[in-house]
Design a protein around this motif. Structure first.
Motif, mmCIF file in Angstrom:
data_model
loop_
_atom_site.group_PDB
_atom_site.id
_atom_site.type_symbol
_atom_site.label_atom_id
_atom_site.label_comp_id
_atom_site.label_asym_id
_atom_site.label_seq_id
_atom_site.Cartn_x
_atom_site.Cartn_y
_atom_site.Cartn_z
ATOM 1 N N SER A 83 0.829 -1.210 0.000
ATOM 2 C CA SER A 83 0.000 0.000 0.000
ATOM 3 C C SER A 83 0.864 1.260 0.000
ATOM 4 C CB SER A 83 -0.877 -0.003 1.241
ATOM 5 O OG SER A 83 -0.060 0.076 2.391
ATOM 6 N N ALA A 85 2.212 2.855 2.148
ATOM 7 C CA ALA A 85 2.271 3.331 3.536
ATOM 8 C C ALA A 85 3.066 4.624 3.681
ATOM 9 C CB ALA A 85 2.853 2.244 4.455
ATOM 10 N N LEU A 86 2.778 5.606 2.819
ATOM 11 C CA LEU A 86 3.423 6.919 2.967
ATOM 12 C C LEU A 86 2.650 7.723 4.002
ATOM 13 C CD1 LEU A 86 4.005 7.734 -0.803
ATOM 14 C CD2 LEU A 86 5.574 6.677 0.828
ATOM 15 N N TYR A 87 3.358 8.593 4.744
ATOM 16 C CA TYR A 87 2.687 9.418 5.746
ATOM 17 C C TYR A 87 1.954 10.536 5.020
ATOM 18 C CZ TYR A 87 6.172 6.823 8.316
ATOM 19 O OH TYR A 87 6.942 5.810 8.793
ATOM 20 N N PRO A 88 0.610 10.547 5.072
ATOM 21 C CA PRO A 88 -0.165 11.411 4.183
ATOM 22 C C PRO A 88 0.016 12.906 4.445
ATOM 23 C CG PRO A 88 -1.603 10.254 5.717
ATOM 24 C CD PRO A 88 -0.234 9.695 5.904
ATOM 25 N N HIS A 89 0.363 13.283 5.671
ATOM 26 C CA HIS A 89 0.453 14.707 5.984
ATOM 27 C C HIS A 89 1.863 15.258 5.778
ATOM 28 C CE1 HIS A 89 1.652 12.403 9.421
ATOM 29 N NE2 HIS A 89 2.345 13.448 9.838
ATOM 30 N N MET A 90 2.818 14.374 5.395
ATOM 31 C CA MET A 90 4.191 14.852 5.183
ATOM 32 C C MET A 90 4.446 15.012 3.685
ATOM 33 S SD MET A 90 6.528 12.533 7.669
ATOM 34 C CE MET A 90 6.019 12.010 9.281
ATOM 35 N N SER B 186 -4.333 3.084 8.548
ATOM 36 C CA SER B 186 -3.919 1.782 8.033
ATOM 37 C C SER B 186 -2.833 1.192 8.920
ATOM 38 C CB SER B 186 -3.461 1.924 6.582
ATOM 39 O OG SER B 186 -2.129 1.502 6.443
ATOM 40 N N ASP B 188 -0.547 -0.657 8.024
ATOM 41 C CA ASP B 188 0.730 -0.522 7.314
ATOM 42 C C ASP B 188 1.497 0.722 7.766
ATOM 43 O OD1 ASP B 188 0.206 -2.761 5.920
ATOM 44 O OD2 ASP B 188 -0.089 -1.802 3.970
ATOM 45 N N LEU B 189 0.761 1.834 7.973
ATOM 46 C CA LEU B 189 1.425 3.089 8.349
ATOM 47 C C LEU B 189 2.134 2.940 9.690
ATOM 48 C CD1 LEU B 189 -0.835 6.147 7.511
ATOM 49 C CD2 LEU B 189 1.422 5.575 6.648
ATOM 50 N N ALA B 192 5.067 0.724 9.121
ATOM 51 C CA ALA B 192 6.126 1.427 8.398
ATOM 52 C C ALA B 192 6.899 2.319 9.360
ATOM 53 C CB ALA B 192 5.527 2.253 7.263
ATOM 54 N N THR B 206 3.564 10.916 14.713
ATOM 55 C CA THR B 206 3.692 11.005 13.254
ATOM 56 C C THR B 206 2.538 10.351 12.522
ATOM 57 O OG1 THR B 206 5.072 9.043 13.361
ATOM 58 C CG2 THR B 206 6.194 11.140 13.133
ATOM 59 N N VAL B 207 1.934 9.325 13.103
ATOM 60 C CA VAL B 207 0.884 8.623 12.366
ATOM 61 C C VAL B 207 -0.498 8.861 12.967
ATOM 62 C CG1 VAL B 207 0.065 6.394 11.569
ATOM 63 C CG2 VAL B 207 2.513 6.846 11.664
ATOM 64 N N PRO B 210 -1.819 13.053 13.541
ATOM 65 C CA PRO B 210 -2.318 13.758 12.356
ATOM 66 C C PRO B 210 -3.641 13.186 11.840
ATOM 67 C CG PRO B 210 -0.006 13.178 12.084
ATOM 68 C CD PRO B 210 -0.485 12.468 13.300
#
Lengths: 356, 295
Positions: A83, A85-90, B186, B188-189, B192, B206-207, B210
């Motif tokens: 997926s 899994a990128l941090y959406p707010h960064m 998720s 995954d986040l 990660a 960080t996850v 936010p």
């Protein structure tokens, strides 16, 4: 020296054992692909290496350090998720630099590293954007970039291309192969796609029902599949398996009978007599021949331009397929017979293990 | 069939509802504004049209009792809302973990919310009861207190005690909103971030943070608006006492207009309260719009 070493690794979820007695050494710089059908345990195995799943029993070593009790954050292993899994707010730059920020690296070093990775992955122009503002392929590259940031000992990739469309998948596959050469990083890649496995891997680990079915280079697996599972899994269309028996043999020569057919095939080898063998022949090794031993009636054809797939009901009652080069005029309903040269015969025992 | 232009159809369909809204909201509102400039008194109809200009407003702003009630309200709002947010978020984080009995606890969480405010207030009045209250019994029996206390009879304590009752009833709303937001994160986040080397605290910032800040800030503003209007719980538990220590603005308006029957000045108080509420509601709408833009 090994980068990773798995010794008698097992994993159970309650009563259900999903990984059985895995033994595997991975060399530094190697590109290893775990491949298998869904539910074979390949993702679980990857997650155990990452430290996201506990190892039920066995030993896991990272270089010369015992690591099965080591928390995920201390293993120095990076992972690219399906997926992303990128941090959406960064921003992308913040995403890529995140592992370095956690490592309390000085700001200039982080910036330099992010720039360097962005230029390798052609992301320089997008560094100020957020993940929601870029395409799937770019997100994929950012996820890889974040994994590269820390120069980890091992990079794990869990079906990284499966969310991309076919054209982009091909492009990213080639890019990944290049990247691996360029960085000489140890990579473990999980996929259910045997084409990805064949094209990317230095070594493929084929998993079936939580066990290793075979480990080897892509061409080893193709030319010498250790069992019927590997034989059918690697190669497209999959290998034909015909029921066969060996009743007699002369020194240096064995006669293979196809069950249900009057034809015989000869091999210049000694093989023990056996009534329940399987003879495997790959579709691309079948050549049309008027006197061919493998006979049948064509049920359908697929014209790909470069190749033609001929599907036929063989005398042995098996559905079989032949792959012929170019365009052919063979039609549904025709009687057809094929031959194959004996170096392309694969013989398997009743239990499915290779015997020649 | 007759076909009207779209706009005409829209107006035709809106008319019944608009008539009702104008009847039950618009007319009383205009009437309230009108009364706020008069010396209207419920007991003497002759005063209804006696125009006094801004006198009611000037009186209101100079009335220390009214200003005290604003201060009480501010106290009540900040104590109860901040506690509701903190407890709500913590409970949501707990209920987002996997453990046995989680589903049951999540269901139980709804109970205080489902209770009518008046029932909740009566229940807490019983708990705080100076003679037979459960709180006194508990604290003396476990030895934390030597003798029974009159919780709601002490001007220094009463507002806090009312706030506790309000917190108990309303933290589940914050918890539910937060839990819903947590469930959209998720897995995954989190994983990660773990592999990137983040510890539990860094993973939260960080996850998780936010992802929940927007819904939690909406809950914050909604609860602030609600708490600012607090009336029923005060009416049932303390009637504004003792010594006006729990008298909030809404209660003050009620007293002025309906207990003392001074409709004119009551209306001016009410409109000042409306103005403050309007600011809060505008903040809420601004937050919602901001969220819509970032999502």
């Amino acid at each position: 020296m090994t980068a990773l070493s798995l010794k008698n690794i097992n994993k159970s979820f309650g009563e259900i054992q999903v990984i059985r007695d895995i033994n595997l050494d991975i060399k530094p710089g190697e590109f290893v692909v775990f491949v298998g059908p869904s539910g074979c345990g390949k993702s679980t195995l990857l997650r155990m290496i990452a430290g996201l799943e506990e190892i039920s029993s066995g030993e896991f070593w990272i270089q010369d350090r015992r690591a099965d009790q080591l928390p995920a954050s201390e293993r120095d292993i990076a992972m690219v998720f399906q997926s992303y899994a990128l941090y959406p707010h960064m921003t992308l730059a913040e995403n890529i630099g995140f592992p370095l920020r956690l490592g309390n690296q000085p700001k200039e070093i982080i910036e330099k590293k992010v720039q360097e990775i962005a230029s390798i992955l052609r992301l320089e122009k997008f560094l100020d954007r957020k993940p929601g503002q870029i395409s799937g392929g770019q997100r994929q590259r950012v996820a890889i970039g974040r994994a590269l940031a820390r120069d980890p000992k091992v990079i794990l990739l869990d079906e990284p291309l499966s969310n991309l469309d076919a054209a982009l998948r091909l492009e990213m596959r080639i890019e990944l192969a290049k990247l691996h050469k360029q960085l000489e990083a140890t990579m473990i890649y999980v996929t259910h796609d045997q084409v990805e496995a064949m094209t990317l891997a230095d070594r493929i680990v084929i998993l079936n029902n939580g066990e290793i079915a075979q480990v080897g280079s892509p061409l080893d697996l193709y030319t010498k599949p250790a069992n019927t599972f590997v034989a059918e899994f690697i190669g497209s269309p999959k290998m034909n398996l015909f029921p066969a028996s060996i009743t007699e043999g002369h020194p240096g020569e064995t006669k293979i009978n196809l069950i249900g057919s009057s034809s015989n095939l000869m091999v210049n080898k000694d093989i023990e007599p056996n009534n329940e063998l399987h003879l495997g022949i790959r579709p691309e090794h079948m050549t049309p021949s008027d006197e061919g031993a493998i006979k049948g009636i064509v049920t359908s054809t697929e014209q790909l331009g470069s190749d033609t797939y001929i599907y036929f009901d063989s005398e042995t009652k098996e559905q079989a397929v032949a792959r012929l080069n170019g365009i052919t005029a063979i039609r549904t309903g025709e009687k057809i017979s094929f031959d194959a040269s004996q170096e392309h015969y694969h013989l398997f025992s009743p239990g499915g293990d290779r015997i020649n | 069939m007759v076909r009207f232009p779209k706009a005409t159809t829209a107006w035709l369909l809106l008319t019944p509802m608009m008539t009702i809204i104008i009847g039950v909201v618009g007319y009383p509102l205009i009437k309230t504004v009108y009364y706020s400039f008069t010396a209207a008194h419920l007991a003497s109809p002759a005063t209804t049209d006696r125009w006094v200009g801004f006198k009611n407003y000037l009186k209101a702003l100079g009335n220390t009792k009214f200003l005290d009630s604003i201060e009480n309200t501010a106290y009540f709002v900040s104590v109860s809302v901040s506690a509701e947010i903190v407890i709500g978020v913590l409970v949501a984080l707990l209920l987002n973990q996997t453990f046995k009995g989680r589903t049951l606890l999540r269901a139980l969480l709804i109970l205080p919310l489902a209770l009518p405010t008046v029932v909740n207030a009566m229940m807490w009045r019983l708990i705080y009861g100076p003679d037979f209250g459960a709180l006194n019994a508990l604290l003396t029996q476990i030895g934390l207190m030597a003798e029974y206390q009159s919780w709601l009879g002490d001007p220094d304590l009463a507002l806090w005690m009312v706030a506790v009752a309000d917190i108990w009833k309303n933290f589940p709303l914050v918890a539910l909103i937060t839990l819903a937001a947590l469930q959209t994160i998720s897995k995954d986040l989190i994983e990660a971030a773990t592999l990137d080397g983040a510890n539990a605290w860094q993973r939260f910032w960080t996850v998780v943070f936010p992802a929940i800040i927007a819904p939690v800030s909406v809950a914050l503003v909604l609860r602030t608006i609600e708490a600012f209007k607090v009336f029923d719980i005060i009416y049932v538990m303390t009637r504004g006492g003792p010594a006006n220590s729990t008298k909030t603005v809404s209660f003050h308006v009620y007293q002025e207009a309906f207990a003392y029957m001074r409709i004119g000045s009551g209306a001016s108080y009410a409109l000042i309260v409306v103005l403050i509420s309007a600011v809060l509601i505008a903040t809420y709408l601004w937050l919602i719009k901001k969220q819509g833009n970032t999502a």
